[in-house]
Design a protein around this motif. Structure first.
Motif, PDB file in Angstrom:
ATOM      1  N   ALA A   1       0.839  -1.202   0.000  1.00  0.00           N
ATOM      2  CA  ALA A   1       0.000   0.000   0.000  1.00  0.00           C
ATOM      3  C   ALA A   1       0.873   1.251   0.000  1.00  0.00           C
ATOM      4  O   ALA A   1       0.566   2.248  -0.679  1.00  0.00           O
ATOM      5  N   ALA A   2       1.972   1.205   0.735  1.00  0.00           N
ATOM      6  CA  ALA A   2       2.898   2.347   0.777  1.00  0.00           C
ATOM      7  C   ALA A   2       3.505   2.595  -0.598  1.00  0.00           C
ATOM      8  O   ALA A   2       3.678   3.756  -1.016  1.00  0.00           O
ATOM      9  N   GLU A   3       3.845   1.534  -1.312  1.00  0.00           N
ATOM     10  CA  GLU A   3       4.403   1.684  -2.666  1.00  0.00           C
ATOM     11  C   GLU A   3       3.433   2.443  -3.563  1.00  0.00           C
ATOM     12  O   GLU A   3       3.830   3.340  -4.317  1.00  0.00           O
ATOM     13  N   ARG A   4       2.143   2.078  -3.462  1.00  0.00           N
ATOM     14  CA  ARG A   4       1.138   2.767  -4.290  1.00  0.00           C
ATOM     15  C   ARG A   4       1.048   4.240  -3.919  1.00  0.00           C
ATOM     16  O   ARG A   4       0.976   5.115  -4.798  1.00  0.00           O
ATOM     17  N   LEU A   5       1.047   4.549  -2.620  1.00  0.00           N
ATOM     18  CA  LEU A   5       0.944   5.942  -2.177  1.00  0.00           C
ATOM     19  C   LEU A   5       2.176   6.752  -2.577  1.00  0.00           C
ATOM     20  O   LEU A   5       2.063   7.924  -2.955  1.00  0.00           O
TER      21      LEU A   5
ATOM     22  N   THR B   1       1.102   9.834  -4.904  1.00  0.00           N
ATOM     23  CA  THR B   1       1.011  11.118  -4.195  1.00  0.00           C
ATOM     24  C   THR B   1       2.398  11.722  -3.998  1.00  0.00           C
ATOM     25  O   THR B   1       3.412  11.050  -4.162  1.00  0.00           O
ATOM     26  N   ASN B   2       2.403  12.994  -3.608  1.00  0.00           N
ATOM     27  CA  ASN B   2       3.657  13.672  -3.269  1.00  0.00           C
ATOM     28  C   ASN B   2       3.737  13.929  -1.762  1.00  0.00           C
ATOM     29  O   ASN B   2       4.534  14.758  -1.314  1.00  0.00           O
ATOM     30  N   ARG B   3       2.898  13.235  -0.995  1.00  0.00           N
ATOM     31  CA  ARG B   3       2.875  13.430   0.442  1.00  0.00           C
ATOM     32  C   ARG B   3       4.185  12.952   1.055  1.00  0.00           C
ATOM     33  O   ARG B   3       4.915  12.141   0.495  1.00  0.00           O
ATOM     34  N   SER B   4       4.488  13.461   2.256  1.00  0.00           N
ATOM     35  CA  SER B   4       5.751  13.159   2.922  1.00  0.00           C
ATOM     36  C   SER B   4       5.846  11.678   3.302  1.00  0.00           C
ATOM     37  O   SER B   4       4.834  10.978   3.382  1.00  0.00           O
TER      38      SER B   4
ATOM     39  N   GLN C   1       2.212   6.827   8.258  1.00  0.00           N
ATOM     40  CA  GLN C   1       1.028   6.846   9.110  1.00  0.00           C
ATOM     41  C   GLN C   1      -0.195   6.313   8.357  1.00  0.00           C
ATOM     42  O   GLN C   1      -1.045   5.629   8.937  1.00  0.00           O
ATOM     43  N   ALA C   2      -0.267   6.599   7.061  1.00  0.00           N
ATOM     44  CA  ALA C   2      -1.409   6.154   6.257  1.00  0.00           C
ATOM     45  C   ALA C   2      -1.497   4.631   6.148  1.00  0.00           C
ATOM     46  O   ALA C   2      -2.575   4.076   5.942  1.00  0.00           O
TER      47      ALA C   2
ATOM     48  N   PHE D   1      10.642   5.523  -9.330  1.00  0.00           N
ATOM     49  CA  PHE D   1       9.380   5.473 -10.056  1.00  0.00           C
ATOM     50  C   PHE D   1       9.248   6.684 -10.982  1.00  0.00           C
ATOM     51  O   PHE D   1       8.886   6.549 -12.153  1.00  0.00           O
ATOM     52  N   HIS D   2       9.503   7.860 -10.451  1.00  0.00           N
ATOM     53  CA  HIS D   2       9.345   9.078 -11.263  1.00  0.00           C
ATOM     54  C   HIS D   2      10.396   9.156 -12.384  1.00  0.00           C
ATOM     55  O   HIS D   2      10.115   9.697 -13.466  1.00  0.00           O
ATOM     56  N   LYS D   3      11.555   8.586 -12.133  1.00  0.00           N
ATOM     57  CA  LYS D   3      12.577   8.548 -13.189  1.00  0.00           C
ATOM     58  C   LYS D   3      12.111   7.682 -14.359  1.00  0.00           C
ATOM     59  O   LYS D   3      12.343   7.984 -15.521  1.00  0.00           O
TER      60      LYS D   3
END
Length: 365
Positions: free
Chosen positions: A314-318, A322-325, A331-332, A360-362
């Protein structure tokens, strides 16, 4: 040695098959031949046979009829179909009856004799390595629960691709992918990249899924528009989603497999909250100890291992979406300590969360 029986009403075809294929090189020996299904059954009543090569079109008793009877009378017998006909329905029916391979007589001369026997031998060896089922596995609602296969080394003087495919076959047969998203995505990717024919993949999928129909009451037959490896994998993705939809709507609490699938859905829903094995066991109406035992056997992981894998996935997907910290992502997915989360993330992915996001973004550029 694997004891082989050749069943074909064409005497020349039987003699040709016996003389052409390199049986001994693959630990096989032809112990007999029969002109029809009835004679084959008579032979097997008097002699030990491990593997049967059977033609579909025969007088007295057809190949399909023979397969049906032999499946009941000789449960340890494995079979390979020989046929001039390659109609989709024939192939499907044969694989659903548990045959190891479906060989076209038309293409037999053009196929590599070595590879034909090699892949059959590997499949039989792979089945022999699967551990015996537990007493519960004999119940109607239980699926086989083999251990994860050991890595398959490159065969001496053989093909590395064959070795890799043998390992993939065993992983598909282990069924952990049914419960574990990460395992499923990895298997789909590696299978799509493997150099394997559609026919072999089709046979594997049909054999693996045919026994699941009665468990989840969902038809597992490949659609007729599935015609290559990629479309077969896409069909399986869709089938897996339909399994979960059926399970989510089911009120069945007596079926072990359905209960563990329900547990997986509950874990995914609650993964960002404090969740314990007792909570999940109660949700699926099982005792804590019995739940833990069944969960490990079916998913291949303990409850805590599985929960951690789900949270990291789930963290990988977030991180990608997202660009959240990093602290917010931690915590999510249920971790208040971002440093501890980063440590767990690295253990599972070999990358820190920030490195994973950057990679990922690269890839998007």
């Amino acid at each position: 040695m694997i004891r082989v029986l050749i069943v074909d009403d064409d005497k020349l075809a039987r003699k040709g098959l016996i003389s052409i294929l390199p049986w001994a090189e693959h630990d096989m020996t032809v112990v007999g031949e029969a002109a029809n299904g009835a004679k084959a059954l008579e032979f097997m009543e008097r002699h030990e046979v491990d593997l049967m090569f059977v033609d579909l079109s025969m007088p007295v008793m057809s190949g399909m009829e023979l397969l049906q009877v032999a499946r009941q009378k000789f449960p340890g017998l494995r079979s390979v179909v020989l046929s001039f006909h390659e109609e989709f329905e024939n192939v499907q029916t044969a694989y659903r009856m548990g045959v190891l391979d479906y060989i076209s007589k038309v293409r037999l001369e053009s196929e590599d004799d070595e590879q034909i026997l090699k892949r059959i031998q590997q499949q039989m060896a792979g089945e022999a390595q699967l551990p015996a089922a537990s007493p519960r596995a004999a119940e109607p609602d239980a699926l086989p629960m083999p251990a994860l296969p050991a890595p398959v080394p490159e065969p001496a003087g053989g093909s590395l691709e064959e070795g890799r495919w043998a390992a993939l076959e065993q992983e598909w047969r282990a069924l952990y992918w049914l419960y574990n998203d990460a395992a499923f995505q990895r298997l789909c990717k590696e299978t799509a990249e493997a150099k394997v024919s559609f026919r072999r993949l089709e046979g594997l999928f049909v054999r693996v899924l045919s026994h699941m129909e009665s468990v989840v009451a969902l038809d597992a037959e490949l659609r007729s528009d599935v015609h290559d490896v990629r479309s077969a994998i896409e069909w399986l993705r869709d089938y897996r989603q339909r399994v979960y939809a059926r399970v989510a709507a089911s009120a069945d609490v007596a079926n072990t497999t359905v209960s563990i699938l329900k547990a997986v859905l509950f874990i995914r829903e609650q993964a960002s909250n404090p969740v314990h094995a007792e909570d999940v066991a109660d949700h699926v109406h099982m005792s804590r100890s019995y739940f833990s035992q069944c969960f490990k056997k079916l998913t291949g992981a303990t409850f805590n291992e599985f929960l951690r894998q789900e949270r990291i996935s789930a963290a990988e997907r977030l991180l990608c979406e997202t660009n959240r910290s990093i602290a917010w992502v931690a915590q999510a997915v249920g971790y208040n300590d971002s440093k501890y989360f980063s440590q767990l993330f690295y253990e599972q992915t070999r990358l820190l969360p920030s490195e994973f996001r950057a990679q990922f973004h690269k890839g998007e550029e």
